[in-house]
Design a protein around this motif. Structure first.
Motif, PDB file in Angstrom:
ATOM      1  N   THR A  73      29.609  90.726  39.708  1.00 46.93           N
ATOM      2  CA  THR A  73      29.188  89.706  40.668  1.00 46.93           C
ATOM      3  C   THR A  73      29.544  88.313  40.159  1.00 46.93           C
ATOM      4  O   THR A  73      30.098  88.160  39.076  1.00 46.93           O
ATOM      5  CB  THR A  73      27.671  89.813  40.908  1.00 46.93           C
ATOM      6  OG1 THR A  73      27.303  88.939  41.947  1.00 46.93           O
ATOM      7  CG2 THR A  73      26.892  89.466  39.663  1.00 46.93           C
ATOM      8  N   PHE A  78      27.860  84.478  39.391  1.00 45.54           N
ATOM      9  CA  PHE A  78      26.587  83.764  39.233  1.00 45.54           C
ATOM     10  C   PHE A  78      26.737  82.664  38.199  1.00 45.54           C
ATOM     11  O   PHE A  78      27.695  82.622  37.429  1.00 45.54           O
ATOM     12  CB  PHE A  78      25.466  84.721  38.821  1.00 45.54           C
ATOM     13  CG  PHE A  78      25.735  85.473  37.535  1.00 45.54           C
ATOM     14  CD1 PHE A  78      25.221  85.032  36.331  1.00 45.54           C
ATOM     15  CD2 PHE A  78      26.507  86.632  37.536  1.00 45.54           C
ATOM     16  CE1 PHE A  78      25.466  85.722  35.152  1.00 45.54           C
ATOM     17  CE2 PHE A  78      26.752  87.335  36.368  1.00 45.54           C
ATOM     18  CZ  PHE A  78      26.242  86.879  35.171  1.00 45.54           C
ATOM     19  N   LEU A  94      22.635  82.905  42.037  1.00 43.87           N
ATOM     20  CA  LEU A  94      23.562  83.963  42.455  1.00 43.87           C
ATOM     21  C   LEU A  94      24.399  83.520  43.654  1.00 43.87           C
ATOM     22  O   LEU A  94      23.869  83.026  44.644  1.00 43.87           O
ATOM     23  CB  LEU A  94      22.787  85.226  42.822  1.00 43.87           C
ATOM     24  CG  LEU A  94      23.630  86.445  43.198  1.00 43.87           C
ATOM     25  CD1 LEU A  94      24.475  86.909  42.021  1.00 43.87           C
ATOM     26  CD2 LEU A  94      22.738  87.580  43.694  1.00 43.87           C
TER      27      LEU A  94
END
Length: 365
Positions: A236, A238, A253
């Protein structure tokens, strides 16, 4: 004040609908602009801007009045709409209070740049090139992101563990062995292994601030250890702000999901950790990576918080003549590509404070 708000204020001024305080603010922009070196625009660019502003002016304001006020409109448009550097402090502007920009300085300071050092497990420390933007760790070896070798490491020799450290006024990118990218902000450090292959987890340690783009691997979680917390992800994007001189650690995030101290974070959420307790709030995630995008974005932010960012990026010390100034809150945006005097000058446009720059010390007056 963002660009749209600035444009609305200029049109309101031109239509004669400003409050006395708003009129004084636009006059203050113009006075400073007129005392400065000019717009810095080419004749063609100026004409384009002029046509755009004319097109936006309501017809009922009248041609004669518009001609009379055009110099002020052009100045404010140049400063606010094009430069995008004016700040609007939440404290209302007070006419007559420090109307003029009058920074006292002995020399200007350039913005930060690509600067970092890498320390190998055996203690060998190498200054990374400021002509490069990042380093790549692959197959236990180190090179720059353009494929060139890192001087001081013979033949791209293998390593076990390493730490990349950025100083005040520095930033650098690290591409980890799994392809994950980490952009370090100023005064930050990242510790990581040369390979994740034989490990159950991809574990790194962060001090300071960094933006992570983690390569997905469901079988091998990626873990970031920072001040009083661990962030666990599979893949991801972030941002973590974990400076030791800040009261809280903030994890924001942008996409995907992460697990932070047993709390799940979703996009546009920020986890604020203080004294072991974590609270989650909704935010504009792009604000958290303003530094990565070359900006200082402020939304009702205390002056002390902004000046800490300026201190790290320009490598300056900040001294306050009055501690109460630290609590003044404001909103706006500034460019991290500007010299520090330009940043301070933009802040002085509000008329609520003055700065004195002496060597590498900024005095807030």
């Amino acid at each position: 004040m963002n660009k749209e708000e600035a444009k609305e204020l200029i049109l309101k001024y031109n239509a004669g609908q400003c409050t006395p305080e708003e009129q004084q603010l636009v006059d203050n922009w113009y006075q400073q602009f007129a005392a400065d070196e000019g717009t810095g625009l080419s004749e063609t660019d100026f004409e384009v801007l002029k046509k755009e502003m004319w097109a936006a002016v309501p017809e009922e304001t009248g041609t004669q009045k518009t001609h009379k006020l055009w110099p002020r409109i052009a100045a404010a448009a140049s400063i606010v709409l094009l430069a995008g550097a004016a700040l609007w402090f939440s404290r209302p502007y007070i006419p007559g209070l420090r109307n003029e920009t009058s920074i006292v300085y002995t020399h200007d300071i350039a913005p930060g740049k690509n600067r970092a050092t890498i320390t190998m497990e055996g203690g060998k420390r190498i200054a990374l090139s400021d002509g490069k933007s990042g380093v790549v760790v692959a197959a236990g070896k180190l090179s720059y992101d353009d494929g060139s070798p890192v001087a001081g490491i013979s033949g791209g020799s293998a390593m076990e563990m390493a730490s990349v450290v950025t100083p005040r006024g520095g930033t650098y990118e690290v591409v980890l062995p799994d392809g994950s990218k980490v952009q370090l902000n100023a005064s930050s450090s990242l510790k990581f292994p040369s390979s994740f292959k034989s490990l159950a987890e991809r574990r790194v340690e962060l001090s300071g601030e960094a933006y992570f783009e983690v390569t997905k691997n469901k079988k091998q979680p990626f873990i970031v250890k920072s001040r009083n917390q661990e962030v666990r992800v599979l893949g991801t994007h972030f941002n973590i702000n974990a400076y030791t001189d800040e009261a809280n650690t903030r994890t924001t995030l942008l996409e995907g999901s992460i697990l932070i101290n047993q709390k799940i974070l979703k996009p546009n959420q920020q986890a604020v950790q203080a004294d072991g307790n974590i609270s989650v709030r909704e935010v504009n995630a792009n604000d958290a990576i303003d530094w990565k995008n070359g900006e200082f974005i402020c939304r009702e932010e205390p002056l002390e918080s902004l000046m800490k960012k300026i201190s790290r990026w320009y490598d300056v010390e900040v001294v306050y003549s009055n501690p109460e100034l630290k609590e003044r809150t404001f909103s706006g945006s500034l460019s991290r590509y500007d010299h520090v005097m330009d940043v301070l000058k933009a802040m002085e446009f509000t008329g609520t404070m003055k700065f004195k720059l002496e060597n590498r010390t900024v005095r807030v007056l």
